[in-house]
Design a protein around this motif. Structure first.
Motif, mmCIF file in Angstrom:
data_model
loop_
_atom_site.group_PDB
_atom_site.id
_atom_site.type_symbol
_atom_site.label_atom_id
_atom_site.label_comp_id
_atom_site.label_asym_id
_atom_site.label_seq_id
_atom_site.Cartn_x
_atom_site.Cartn_y
_atom_site.Cartn_z
ATOM 1 N N THR A 4 0.851 -1.180 0.000
ATOM 2 C CA THR A 4 0.000 0.000 0.000
ATOM 3 C C THR A 4 0.889 1.232 0.000
ATOM 4 O O THR A 4 1.806 1.335 0.815
ATOM 5 N N ALA A 5 0.630 2.151 -0.921
ATOM 6 C CA ALA A 5 1.341 3.429 -0.948
ATOM 7 C C ALA A 5 0.447 4.490 -0.323
ATOM 8 O O ALA A 5 -0.745 4.570 -0.633
ATOM 9 N N GLU A 6 1.018 5.272 0.577
ATOM 10 C CA GLU A 6 0.258 6.320 1.251
ATOM 11 C C GLU A 6 1.077 7.598 1.314
ATOM 12 O O GLU A 6 2.269 7.593 1.025
ATOM 13 N N ILE A 7 0.430 8.674 1.688
ATOM 14 C CA ILE A 7 1.110 9.966 1.747
ATOM 15 C C ILE A 7 2.133 9.949 2.876
ATOM 16 O O ILE A 7 1.834 9.554 3.996
ATOM 17 N N GLY A 8 3.339 10.355 2.553
ATOM 18 C CA GLY A 8 4.429 10.394 3.514
ATOM 19 C C GLY A 8 5.714 10.754 2.781
ATOM 20 O O GLY A 8 5.676 11.369 1.719
ATOM 21 N N GLY A 9 6.838 10.328 3.320
ATOM 22 C CA GLY A 9 8.106 10.593 2.664
ATOM 23 C C GLY A 9 8.386 12.078 2.551
ATOM 24 O O GLY A 9 7.836 12.894 3.291
ATOM 25 N N LEU A 10 9.222 12.412 1.571
ATOM 26 C CA LEU A 10 9.635 13.806 1.399
ATOM 27 C C LEU A 10 10.188 14.009 0.006
ATOM 28 O O LEU A 10 10.938 13.179 -0.499
ATOM 29 N N ASP A 11 9.813 15.092 -0.630
ATOM 30 C CA ASP A 11 10.444 15.527 -1.873
ATOM 31 C C ASP A 11 11.313 16.733 -1.547
ATOM 32 O O ASP A 11 10.871 17.643 -0.841
ATOM 33 N N VAL A 12 12.531 16.721 -2.065
ATOM 34 C CA VAL A 12 13.465 17.824 -1.843
ATOM 35 C C VAL A 12 13.867 18.377 -3.201
ATOM 36 O O VAL A 12 14.323 17.631 -4.069
ATOM 37 N N ARG A 13 13.667 19.670 -3.376
ATOM 38 C CA ARG A 13 14.016 20.312 -4.650
ATOM 39 C C ARG A 13 15.512 20.168 -4.904
ATOM 40 O O ARG A 13 16.328 20.489 -4.050
ATOM 41 N N ALA A 14 15.858 19.634 -6.074
ATOM 42 C CA ALA A 14 17.267 19.484 -6.448
ATOM 43 C C ALA A 14 17.860 20.863 -6.743
ATOM 44 O O ALA A 14 17.185 21.710 -7.338
ATOM 45 N N PRO A 15 19.094 21.125 -6.339
ATOM 46 C CA PRO A 15 19.684 22.450 -6.543
ATOM 47 C C PRO A 15 19.861 22.813 -8.010
ATOM 48 O O PRO A 15 19.881 23.987 -8.363
ATOM 49 N N THR A 16 19.958 21.819 -8.878
ATOM 50 C CA THR A 16 20.155 22.085 -10.299
ATOM 51 C C THR A 16 18.844 22.248 -11.049
ATOM 52 O O THR A 16 18.843 22.596 -12.214
ATOM 53 N N GLY A 17 17.732 21.946 -10.404
ATOM 54 C CA GLY A 17 16.428 22.071 -11.035
ATOM 55 C C GLY A 17 16.105 20.952 -11.998
ATOM 56 O O GLY A 17 15.129 21.030 -12.723
ATOM 57 N N ASP A 18 16.897 19.878 -12.015
ATOM 58 C CA ASP A 18 16.647 18.792 -12.968
ATOM 59 C C ASP A 18 15.962 17.591 -12.313
ATOM 60 O O ASP A 18 16.275 16.463 -12.595
ATOM 61 N N GLY A 19 15.019 17.843 -11.453
ATOM 62 C CA GLY A 19 14.273 16.765 -10.811
ATOM 63 C C GLY A 19 14.430 16.822 -9.311
ATOM 64 O O GLY A 19 15.476 17.188 -8.792
ATOM 65 N N ASP A 20 13.373 16.471 -8.627
ATOM 66 C CA ASP A 20 13.419 16.461 -7.173
ATOM 67 C C ASP A 20 14.104 15.200 -6.665
ATOM 68 O O ASP A 20 14.174 14.179 -7.346
ATOM 69 N N ILE A 21 14.582 15.275 -5.436
ATOM 70 C CA ILE A 21 15.067 14.111 -4.720
ATOM 71 C C ILE A 21 13.848 13.524 -4.018
ATOM 72 O O ILE A 21 13.170 14.217 -3.259
ATOM 73 N N VAL A 22 13.560 12.267 -4.296
ATOM 74 C CA VAL A 22 12.393 11.596 -3.737
ATOM 75 C C VAL A 22 12.845 10.678 -2.603
ATOM 76 O O VAL A 22 13.692 9.809 -2.810
#
Length: 115
Positions: free
Chosen positions: A85-103
């Protein structure tokens, strides 16, 4: 969700990250793999249980749970009847280069056996 006809024997946690791809499934698989690497289950003979009798409930927390392929995550678990089951949690962090978030994904693996 707890089934009253089962008893939980194991709870294990893990964390996984996808640094560049914005891939929630990859982060979730890594979180499950991390949790499994923390476990060495040696009680089966003493308890009269087998790997195949396990009910494995995998809960994965990510910022966008609808982007997780739960069937692919289930492939990380080698034994038992697996439910993911996938649920809301974790964290997305904006990558400094703007080429995708860190998931960042968190996983809890709950193992139970029928009573």
């Amino acid at each position: 969700m707890t089934d009253m006809s089962r008893t939980r024997w194991i709870t294990e946690m893990g964390m996984g990250v996808d640094v560049r791809g914005n891939d929630y499934t990859k982060a979730a698989r890594r979180a499950v793999s991390d949790a499994l690497r923390h476990s060495s289950l040696n009680f089966f003979n003493a308890a009269g249980k087998t790997h195949d009798q396990m009910h494995v409930d995998v809960r994965v927390g990510v910022a966008e749970p609808d982007k997780v392929d739960c069937d692919a995550v289930a492939e990380e678990v080698p034994y038992g009847t697996v439910t993911v089951t996938a649920e809301i949690g974790g964290l997305d962090v904006r990558a400094p280069t703007g080429d995708g978030d860190i998931v960042i994904a968190n996983a809890a693996i709950l193992v139970s056996f029928d009573d």
